[in-house]
Motif scaffolding. Structure first.
Motif, PDB file in Angstrom:
ATOM      1  N   PHE A 156      40.642 -10.647  69.279  1.00 31.25           N
ATOM      2  CA  PHE A 156      38.974 -11.135  68.331  1.00 31.25           C
ATOM      3  C   PHE A 156      38.589 -12.452  68.016  1.00 31.25           C
ATOM      4  O   PHE A 156      39.304 -13.114  68.266  1.00 31.25           O
ATOM      5  CB  PHE A 156      39.641 -10.267  66.895  1.00 31.25           C
ATOM      6  N   TYR A 157      37.148 -12.058  68.073  1.00 29.36           N
ATOM      7  CA  TYR A 157      36.838 -13.575  68.332  1.00 29.36           C
ATOM      8  C   TYR A 157      35.768 -13.975  67.165  1.00 29.36           C
ATOM      9  O   TYR A 157      35.648 -12.680  66.407  1.00 29.36           O
ATOM     10  CB  TYR A 157      35.825 -13.495  69.638  1.00 29.36           C
ATOM     11  N   ILE A 158      35.780 -15.198  67.049  1.00 28.20           N
ATOM     12  CA  ILE A 158      35.284 -15.316  65.741  1.00 28.20           C
ATOM     13  C   ILE A 158      34.006 -16.376  66.696  1.00 28.20           C
ATOM     14  O   ILE A 158      34.191 -17.168  67.033  1.00 28.20           O
ATOM     15  CB  ILE A 158      36.315 -16.103  65.169  1.00 28.20           C
ATOM     16  N   LYS A 159      33.285 -15.584  65.909  1.00 29.89           N
ATOM     17  CA  LYS A 159      32.228 -15.866  66.109  1.00 29.89           C
ATOM     18  C   LYS A 159      31.076 -17.053  65.342  1.00 29.89           C
ATOM     19  O   LYS A 159      31.439 -17.605  64.142  1.00 29.89           O
ATOM     20  CB  LYS A 159      30.413 -14.582  66.421  1.00 29.89           C
TER      21      LYS A 159
ATOM     22  N   LEU B 246      38.758 -10.513  58.573  1.00 26.12           N
ATOM     23  CA  LEU B 246      40.050 -10.066  58.845  1.00 26.12           C
ATOM     24  C   LEU B 246      39.939  -8.679  58.570  1.00 26.12           C
ATOM     25  O   LEU B 246      40.862  -7.742  58.846  1.00 26.12           O
ATOM     26  CB  LEU B 246      41.240 -10.710  57.900  1.00 26.12           C
ATOM     27  N   PHE B 247      39.009  -7.764  57.849  1.00 21.42           N
ATOM     28  CA  PHE B 247      38.596  -7.337  56.926  1.00 21.42           C
ATOM     29  C   PHE B 247      38.290  -5.976  57.925  1.00 21.42           C
ATOM     30  O   PHE B 247      38.680  -5.036  58.884  1.00 21.42           O
ATOM     31  CB  PHE B 247      37.499  -6.859  55.571  1.00 21.42           C
ATOM     32  N   GLU B 248      37.452  -6.950  59.280  1.00 20.92           N
ATOM     33  CA  GLU B 248      36.829  -6.264  60.069  1.00 20.92           C
ATOM     34  C   GLU B 248      37.756  -5.084  61.263  1.00 20.92           C
ATOM     35  O   GLU B 248      38.128  -4.621  62.214  1.00 20.92           O
ATOM     36  CB  GLU B 248      36.352  -6.808  61.317  1.00 20.92           C
TER      37      GLU B 248
ATOM     38  N   LYS C 171      39.404  -2.181  62.511  1.00 23.71           N
ATOM     39  CA  LYS C 171      39.748  -1.369  63.450  1.00 23.71           C
ATOM     40  C   LYS C 171      40.803  -1.177  64.336  1.00 23.71           C
ATOM     41  O   LYS C 171      41.085   0.124  65.309  1.00 23.71           O
ATOM     42  CB  LYS C 171      39.738  -2.544  64.923  1.00 23.71           C
ATOM     43  N   ILE C 172      42.166  -1.419  63.729  1.00 19.24           N
ATOM     44  CA  ILE C 172      43.213  -1.013  63.670  1.00 19.24           C
ATOM     45  C   ILE C 172      44.257  -0.201  63.225  1.00 19.24           C
ATOM     46  O   ILE C 172      45.198   1.006  62.904  1.00 19.24           O
ATOM     47  CB  ILE C 172      44.128  -2.182  64.246  1.00 19.24           C
TER      48      ILE C 172
ATOM     49  N   THR D 101      45.373 -10.069  53.326  1.00 17.71           N
ATOM     50  CA  THR D 101      45.863  -9.646  54.610  1.00 17.71           C
ATOM     51  C   THR D 101      46.692  -8.670  53.658  1.00 17.71           C
ATOM     52  O   THR D 101      46.995  -7.082  53.602  1.00 17.71           O
ATOM     53  CB  THR D 101      47.312  -9.856  55.837  1.00 17.71           C
ATOM     54  N   LYS D 102      47.341  -8.697  52.514  1.00 21.81           N
ATOM     55  CA  LYS D 102      47.982  -8.094  51.604  1.00 21.81           C
ATOM     56  C   LYS D 102      47.281  -7.739  50.648  1.00 21.81           C
ATOM     57  O   LYS D 102      47.563  -6.246  50.775  1.00 21.81           O
ATOM     58  CB  LYS D 102      48.903  -9.463  50.203  1.00 21.81           C
ATOM     59  N   SER D 103      46.031  -8.296  50.167  1.00 24.19           N
ATOM     60  CA  SER D 103      45.288  -7.414  49.679  1.00 24.19           C
ATOM     61  C   SER D 103      44.273  -5.745  50.061  1.00 24.19           C
ATOM     62  O   SER D 103      43.817  -5.605  49.469  1.00 24.19           O
ATOM     63  CB  SER D 103      43.385  -8.650  49.636  1.00 24.19           C
ATOM     64  N   GLN D 104      44.678  -6.148  51.638  1.00 23.98           N
ATOM     65  CA  GLN D 104      44.224  -5.144  52.426  1.00 23.98           C
ATOM     66  C   GLN D 104      45.227  -4.273  52.459  1.00 23.98           C
ATOM     67  O   GLN D 104      44.835  -3.218  52.433  1.00 23.98           O
ATOM     68  CB  GLN D 104      43.988  -5.922  53.960  1.00 23.98           C
TER      69      GLN D 104
END
Length: 401
Positions: A353-356, A373-375, A379-380, A271-274
């Motif tokens: 958000f669903y993990i496939k 997490l990047f995806e 999106k938001i 998250t921090k890297s994003q």
């Protein structure tokens, strides 16, 4: 030695749990009310065997006689009883040639209505003398009626009144006097009574007590505690087991917490890297609480929040945009979002958000975690601009006050 005993007892308990029969009680599943209990009892009382005898009703009356010595229930002789349920509002009404029985069902402890038994007695007196009428009161546990329910009749019914409770009496009566006396061919009746006993035992808490006792017996067996041991010896052996088990549980707890922290740290790092240094991220060790926000958002209590993410259970993670019930902020956000093609949230942003192809977030490789997490954050991202715009407008409004 203690460790081996612990492992042995845990394995035995797990095996016991696995071999317990699957529990399904139709009465419980159908959410039985008081009327249903009256219907069940009335059906049981109506049963006649091959000889035309009302054996269950007779057994019930015998139980009452046995437990109410000195009263006049011995005058009851079953001949051709008419057994009804909810006629004239009377839960169960048994009318025979020379007697009538009023049964008032309070299995779920409903209060006594104003002069309730008095009204039922008056209705029964249309066909019987007062001396021919008997009253059976059936609460969940043994207790007396309220005085007002009798009207003028309380004293005159002293010897023709009995309290038969579901938890203290009906369970015992069905187990001791009814089930053992059914014939093999009465398979459906027997099954129904077994279900009813099971329901009442669980309602009374007896099933849980018996299960607890089985577990205690296993515990005593594996720790070589005998009933004839002194209390001092029993206590010391149990405390020794308890302390050893606590040490083992603390080890398990610490190991699992370390695993959880490792995944949480990965989550925060990605998250921090994003978002880099532009965003603050709050976490709490005791439970999973992750907020993402800019400093200027904090005065308006706006933040993104991962809602209790369960990293090790389930393939769904939910992210929300919160303003901590600040209606003014939400009005700004809603107005701003109305023109957005991404907007479809009536009061706040919240999406799962669903993990496939995986059972949990923890099961993902580090690369898969980053991709997931990047995806989500991509999106938001449009919401960040929306919030920034709203905050600037709100700050301008605040500065003009």
């Amino acid at each position: 030695m203690e460790s081996k005993k612990i492992e042995k007892s845990i394995l035995a308990f797990d095996e016991y749990q696995q071999h317990c029969p699957y529990h399904l009680n139709l009465i419980e599943e159908l959410h039985t009310n008081e009327n249903a209990h009256s219907r069940i009892l009335a059906k049981l009382f109506q049963y006649k065997n091959a000889n035309g005898e009302y054996i269950i009703l007779k057994s019930f009356i015998e139980y009452i006689k046995e437990n109410n010595k000195g009263k006049t229930f011995d005058k009851i002789e079953i001949k051709t009883p008419q057994i009804t349920q909810e006629e004239e509002r009377i839960d169960i009404w048994i009318q025979d040639e020379d007697y009538a029985i009023i049964i008032e069902n309070k299995v779920y402890e409903a209060g006594d209505q104003d002069a309730q038994l008095s009204r039922y007695i008056d209705k029964t007196k249309r066909h019987y003398t007062e001396e021919q009428i008997f009253v059976i009161y059936m609460p969940s546990v043994t207790r007396d009626t309220s005085d007002q329910t009798w009207g003028k009749y309380k004293n005159s019914f002293t010897k023709r009144f009995a309290v038969i409770s579901f938890c203290d009496d009906v369970i015992s009566w069905l187990n001791r006097d009814v089930l053992p006396n059914l014939t093999i061919k009465e398979v459906y009746l027997k099954s129904a009574i077994e279900q009813y006993i099971d329901y009442l035992e669980r309602y009374a808490g007896l099933f849980e007590k018996s299960e607890q006792q089985r577990i205690i017996n296993m515990l005593y067996e594996f720790n070589e505690i005998k009933n004839d041991d002194t209390l001092d010896t029993q206590y010391k052996k149990l405390m020794s087991y308890h302390k050893a088990l606590n040490r083992k549980m603390e080890t398990y707890k610490k190991e699992s917490e370390d695993m959880f922290r490792k995944v949480l740290d990965q989550f925060i790092s990605i998250t921090k890297s994003q978002y880099g240094n532009n965003f603050e991220i709050k976490t709490q060790k005791d439970f999973c609480w992750i907020q993402i926000y800019k400093i200027e958002w904090s005065s308006f209590l706006i933040h993104f929040e991962w809602l209790d993410p369960s990293f090790f259970e389930g393939s769904k993670l939910t992210l929300a945009l919160h303003a901590e019930k600040n209606k003014k902020v939400w009005e700004y956000l809603k107005n701003k979002l109305k023109g957005s093609e991404d907007y479809n949230f009536p009061t706040c942003f919240e999406e799962s958000f669903y993990i496939k192809n995986k059972e949990s977030f923890a099961e993902l490789s580090e690369e898969e975690k980053e991709k997931f997490l990047f995806e989500v954050y991509k999106k938001i991202n449009f919401l960040i601009d929306v919030v920034d715009s709203c905050v600037k407008k709100l700050m301008k409004v605040e500065s003009t006050k």
